[in-house]
Design a protein around this motif. Structure first.
Motif, mmCIF file in Angstrom:
data_model
loop_
_atom_site.group_PDB
_atom_site.id
_atom_site.type_symbol
_atom_site.label_atom_id
_atom_site.label_comp_id
_atom_site.label_asym_id
_atom_site.label_seq_id
_atom_site.Cartn_x
_atom_site.Cartn_y
_atom_site.Cartn_z
ATOM 1 N N VAL A 105 0.861 -1.179 0.000
ATOM 2 C CA VAL A 105 0.000 0.000 0.000
ATOM 3 C C VAL A 105 0.903 1.236 0.000
ATOM 4 O O VAL A 105 1.759 1.373 0.865
ATOM 5 N N ASN A 106 0.715 2.094 -0.973
ATOM 6 C CA ASN A 106 1.584 3.255 -1.110
ATOM 7 C C ASN A 106 0.739 4.531 -1.061
ATOM 8 O O ASN A 106 -0.208 4.649 -1.834
ATOM 9 N N PRO A 107 0.979 5.446 -0.133
ATOM 10 C CA PRO A 107 2.160 5.539 0.726
ATOM 11 C C PRO A 107 2.064 4.778 2.034
ATOM 12 O O PRO A 107 3.035 4.724 2.781
ATOM 13 N N GLY A 108 0.916 4.210 2.372
ATOM 14 C CA GLY A 108 0.796 3.452 3.621
ATOM 15 C C GLY A 108 0.918 4.343 4.842
ATOM 16 O O GLY A 108 0.297 5.398 4.931
ATOM 17 N N GLY A 109 1.741 3.919 5.793
ATOM 18 C CA GLY A 109 1.923 4.702 7.005
ATOM 19 C C GLY A 109 0.786 4.550 7.979
ATOM 20 O O GLY A 109 0.022 3.574 7.954
ATOM 21 N N ALA A 110 0.666 5.530 8.868
ATOM 22 C CA ALA A 110 -0.377 5.509 9.894
ATOM 23 C C ALA A 110 -1.639 6.175 9.369
ATOM 24 O O ALA A 110 -1.615 6.907 8.386
ATOM 25 N N GLY A 111 -2.752 5.931 10.057
ATOM 26 C CA GLY A 111 -3.997 6.628 9.737
ATOM 27 C C GLY A 111 -4.813 6.010 8.632
ATOM 28 O O GLY A 111 -5.786 6.611 8.171
ATOM 29 N N MET A 112 -4.455 4.804 8.181
ATOM 30 C CA MET A 112 -5.247 4.133 7.159
ATOM 31 C C MET A 112 -6.540 3.581 7.759
ATOM 32 O O MET A 112 -6.663 3.432 8.970
ATOM 33 N N THR A 113 -7.477 3.250 6.883
ATOM 34 C CA THR A 113 -8.719 2.587 7.280
ATOM 35 C C THR A 113 -8.863 1.316 6.456
ATOM 36 O O THR A 113 -8.604 1.324 5.254
ATOM 37 N N ALA A 114 -9.260 0.219 7.100
ATOM 38 C CA ALA A 114 -9.501 -1.048 6.414
ATOM 39 C C ALA A 114 -10.954 -1.442 6.615
ATOM 40 O O ALA A 114 -11.412 -1.599 7.752
ATOM 41 N N ILE A 115 -11.688 -1.588 5.515
ATOM 42 C CA ILE A 115 -13.115 -1.915 5.579
ATOM 43 C C ILE A 115 -13.363 -3.219 4.828
ATOM 44 O O ILE A 115 -13.280 -3.252 3.602
ATOM 45 N N PRO A 116 -13.654 -4.324 5.541
ATOM 46 C CA PRO A 116 -13.956 -5.586 4.860
ATOM 47 C C PRO A 116 -15.324 -5.514 4.174
ATOM 48 O O PRO A 116 -16.285 -4.962 4.723
ATOM 49 N N ALA A 117 -15.406 -6.073 2.972
ATOM 50 C CA ALA A 117 -16.678 -6.189 2.264
ATOM 51 C C ALA A 117 -17.201 -7.612 2.438
ATOM 52 O O ALA A 117 -16.454 -8.532 2.769
ATOM 53 N N GLY A 118 -18.480 -7.792 2.227
ATOM 54 C CA GLY A 118 -19.087 -9.099 2.450
ATOM 55 C C GLY A 118 -18.636 -10.162 1.468
ATOM 56 O O GLY A 118 -18.857 -11.352 1.692
ATOM 57 N N ASP A 119 -17.998 -9.778 0.352
ATOM 58 C CA ASP A 119 -17.590 -10.744 -0.663
ATOM 59 C C ASP A 119 -16.121 -11.152 -0.546
ATOM 60 O O ASP A 119 -15.576 -11.787 -1.431
ATOM 61 N N GLY A 120 -15.469 -10.778 0.544
ATOM 62 C CA GLY A 120 -14.081 -11.157 0.749
ATOM 63 C C GLY A 120 -13.088 -10.058 0.455
ATOM 64 O O GLY A 120 -11.918 -10.156 0.835
#
Length: 212
Positions: A169-184
């Protein structure tokens, strides 16, 4: 208005996750920092019902953490990954951790079992999301000296190992958000590096669309 965590739980830079185990719903609150106490060693397991007091889980062998992640494994257990230790203040760079542990509420009233395999990189302020196949996708965060990380890795529950994930993930770092979707899939957005915040958006798609 909704349920409110009972008093006596002041903390910041902690992790919390709702999960189901043995047909019961729980909220697990782990680690964190409190100025006049430093790293907190008392974790909390709560049913989410205002009438119930949280169960206090006191750590003895495992490190206390802040800026870590707690991820529901879908097995009635929770993966605690990375984080920081050695903090002397909430804005301290601190030392990132490569260790992880699994919380199991069914074992002796709630235990934290260290994962023998360490993460491929020590990281704090990262994101983690459950993906198909009993796995957890871990991305970004900060490494030593608060350097922004672009790497990702995958924890597999069956083997209890962390493996490098080819994509980044570019630029990555802190403060990202990860949201799983129902399809994987997992949507990964934002992040921050020295120049400032990012508007990047990444999408993780499991192999063969429905991973096994």
């Amino acid at each position: 208005d909704g349920p409110v965590m009972p008093a006596g739980t002041n903390r910041e830079q902690h992790a919390a996750v709702a999960f189901e185990a043995q047909g019961n719903d729980f909220v697990l609150v782990t680690g964190g920092y409190l100025d006049n106490q430093g790293h907190l060693t008392r974790d909390l397991l709560w049913t989410g019902r205002p009438s119930d007091a949280p169960v206090i889980l006191t750590r003895t062998d495992n490190p206390s953490r802040a800026r870590h992640q707690a991820t529901d494994l879908g097995t009635g257990q929770v993966l605690i990954s990375g984080g920081a230790t050695g903090m002397t203040g909430v804005f301290d760079v601190a030392t990132p951790l490569a260790t992880a542990e699994i919380f199991d509420p069914a074992a002796n009233g709630g235990t934290f079992e260290p994962v023998l395999s360490t993460m491929t990189e020590a990281r704090q302020r990262h994101v983690a999301a459950r993906i198909p196949g009993g796995r957890v996708l871990i991305c970004g965060g900060q490494g030593e000296g608060a350097v922004a990380l672009t790497s990702c890795e995958v924890f597999t529950m069956d083997t209890r190992r962390f493996d490098v994930f080819a994509a980044s993930v570019n630029p990555g770092g802190a403060g990202m958000t990860a949201i799983p979707a129902g399809d994987g899939r997992v949507f990964l957005g934002g992040g921050a590096t020295d120049p400032g915040p990012s508007d990047a958006l990444h999408v993780y798609t499991p192999p063969r669309w429905q991973d096994e």
